[in-house]
Write an enzyme that holds these catalytic residues in place. Sequence first.
Site, PDB file in Angstrom:
ATOM      1  N   LEU A   1      -0.512  58.236 110.854  1.00 38.28           N
ATOM      2  CA  LEU A   1       0.556  57.761 111.738  1.00 38.28           C
ATOM      3  C   LEU A   1       1.730  57.385 110.856  1.00 38.28           C
ATOM      4  CD1 LEU A   1      -1.382  55.358 114.118  1.00 38.28           C
ATOM      5  CD2 LEU A   1      -0.161  57.384 114.832  1.00 38.28           C
ATOM      6  N   ASP A   2       2.926  57.730 111.276  1.00 38.09           N
ATOM      7  CA  ASP A   2       4.057  57.385 110.412  1.00 38.09           C
ATOM      8  C   ASP A   2       4.455  55.932 110.602  1.00 38.09           C
ATOM      9  OD1 ASP A   2       6.632  59.090 112.388  1.00 38.09           O
ATOM     10  OD2 ASP A   2       5.330  57.404 112.814  1.00 38.09           O
ATOM     11  N   VAL A   3       5.545  55.531 109.916  1.00 39.08           N
ATOM     12  CA  VAL A   3       5.846  54.103 109.813  1.00 39.08           C
ATOM     13  C   VAL A   3       6.105  53.481 111.170  1.00 39.08           C
ATOM     14  CG1 VAL A   3       7.395  52.435 108.798  1.00 39.08           C
ATOM     15  CG2 VAL A   3       6.794  54.452 107.533  1.00 39.08           C
TER      16      VAL A   3
ATOM     17  N   GLN B   1       4.062  62.831 114.881  1.00 36.89           N
ATOM     18  CA  GLN B   1       4.868  61.937 115.710  1.00 36.89           C
ATOM     19  C   GLN B   1       6.276  62.471 115.876  1.00 36.89           C
ATOM     20  OE1 GLN B   1       2.918  60.083 113.050  1.00 36.89           O
ATOM     21  NE2 GLN B   1       1.419  60.475 114.657  1.00 36.89           N
TER      22      GLN B   1
ATOM     23  N   ARG C   1       8.423  63.042 119.392  1.00 35.27           N
ATOM     24  CA  ARG C   1       9.768  62.526 119.662  1.00 35.27           C
ATOM     25  C   ARG C   1      10.698  63.674 120.065  1.00 35.27           C
ATOM     26  NH1 ARG C   1       8.877  59.581 114.450  1.00 35.27           N
ATOM     27  NH2 ARG C   1       7.903  57.648 115.095  1.00 35.27           N
TER      28      ARG C   1
END
Lengths: 303, 414
Positions: A97-99, A204, A208
Amino acid sequence: MGSAGLARLQGLFAVYKPPGLKWLHLRDTVERQLLNGLNAGKPPAPEQRVRFLLGPVEGSEKKELMLTATSVPSLTTHRLVRGPAFTSLKIGVGHRLDVQASGVLVLGVGHGCRLLTDMYDAHFTKHVSREKLDRILAVIQGSHQKALVMYSNLDLQSQEAYEMAVGGMLRPMNKSPMLITGIRCLHFEPPEFLLEVQCMHETQQQLRKLVHEIGLELKSSAICRQVRRTRDGFFTLDDALLRTQWDLHSIQDAIQDAAPRVVAELRKNLRSGVDSQQLPSAEQPQHSKGPSSTVQGGSCAKH
Amino acid sequence: MALSAQQIPRWFNSIKLSSFINSVQLTKRFPRAGQTLSHGFSAPTQSSSDNCCLRWGFKTYWTSSSRNSSQDADSSRQESSAAHHTLLPCGSEHSGRMPSGDSELPLEEMDDLFPVSPLQPVSEEEAALISAHASLPAASFTLRDYVDHSETLQQLVLLGVDLSKIEKHPDAANLLLRLDFEKDIKQTLLFLKDLGLEDNQLGAFLTKNYAIFSEDLENLQIRVAYLQSKNFSKADITQMVRNAPFLLNFSVERLDNRLGFFQKELQLSVKKTRDLVVRLPRLLTGSLEPVKENMKVYRLEFGFKCNEVQHMITRIPKMLTANKKKLTETFDYVHNVMSIPHHIIVRFPQVFNTRLFKIKERHQFLTYLGRAQYDPAKPNYISLDKLVSIPDRVFCREIAKASEKDFEKFLKTL
């Protein structure tokens, strides 16, 4: 304590990654907490060394010096000389998962790391994701109905795309682009809406982008506010451990709880992987399982 | 009764013979092995005190007694000068066991005199007296190899010093190995105890500051006297030394400069500077650049006035050494997102000491419940220190008036 604790620390567990934290930092934090727990055990008893020392032999008239075997305490295994017993642990991360994203993050410890690759390759994971970006205040114009219809159109389109993909152009086994297996709108109150996306091999950023494209379809713009993964495989939000629970005992308990489900899942995957025709049918029951991903965003209208 | 050719082969290297006969009387009756050797032992050899590094091929010396010695001629212990093995210097030596004067015979001559063979039979007593220890490694990356043979290291471990951390600094490890406990280390330890450090605190102190052993005792005493002249009480000095172990390694001049800097920069009174330094002595030992930068950040970037900054710093000295990025993030969230004005932040500087995620989680929970009220004028006011300083359970019960499960569920929706 140490080795017994380590024996119970092999397997998979899920962690809730809060937004704003890099997944690598999370993994390092979990490793540090586990090492603290393992090293906190009672130190072992001091080791003895057998040395042959010259000493007077009792009962001898001549007062000879003979070598006798005596146990002498040795400091080589003392905690302060040797250092901590455990210095590193093998901890692997499942789907990253990114930040800015948050949600369920599967970690594997020790032997569980191998299970991670098995699950990644052979498994139809229904990811749950929720992306988060900066929010833009906007007002949507248009009717509820039209918006919902647009959503269902997209839904169908995703499905068609997916069916085409399954038809033979893309195999979900390998690294494939994001495949959406299901999308629906959970609730919609202008200007916010909440989407639930069931997908595979997603990133992710692609989610988006999906939200952005939804906005363009609606002839306005939409921005993804937050991505949140609510399910990864069979690990749900309930199984995920919060920051306060990242210590040795909670993680050991979580691994024990998840162990039977992991075994069942792997067995099912191996079976379903054997016969490729069964793949679509294997999908069906999972569709009906329930919502797995949510995407939340806001949209604005520019008429 | 022929002269028994009793020979100890040269391979019995580690026999420690503490006494030898000076004169060498050789018999050349048997060209091959014609000597009778006797060994005298004046004291039971301490084979446990392997304090020398041994290398293969060092020389053993023995002399021969008169030719009338029989096999059990151990009674003829002739002690003149005690000879010993030569110690070949290796990577780490131990003090305290200097070789006594040895009467040497060049090995080559001895070869000519009585050639020996490794297959010569040996009597039982001589076999028992052979001590075949593994020799210490000449160089090692860890102190584990030497700890059983060095009294210094053993005493340090018993005090609580963490050798596994010290061995990461090779200079420090070498220094400790060469020091003698009785002569050097004891003085320093007594000095530290006079300062007021307890026995159980010595270990942690020495682990951090092993370099104190290379400082002169006089210098240390001069520095303590200087601090006392600045009206630091004895208990204060103990606390400072405990929290900042490197304090006494700084020269008087440097300490003076640092104290002067803090007094000038913070514009505090002498007493307040003293209290500040006692509470956070690492201000004196750390770098001054972050402090200067943080002061600028508070004044220029955050917009606090001088007296406000002074007030905050006397309450929370850690703010002077905090990370600039974290400070900015925290202030940005507290001031802009939570909309808390400056004068309230000044009253509760603890917000700069807590982790940002804690503030964020709790604030978002309170907003969700509708209880985020930070204005003291209005009802249901929640003070900032209650927001950050109390544990989770108390926070949920008292402030948020919700259960912990609800808080956890909310956290999973973030």
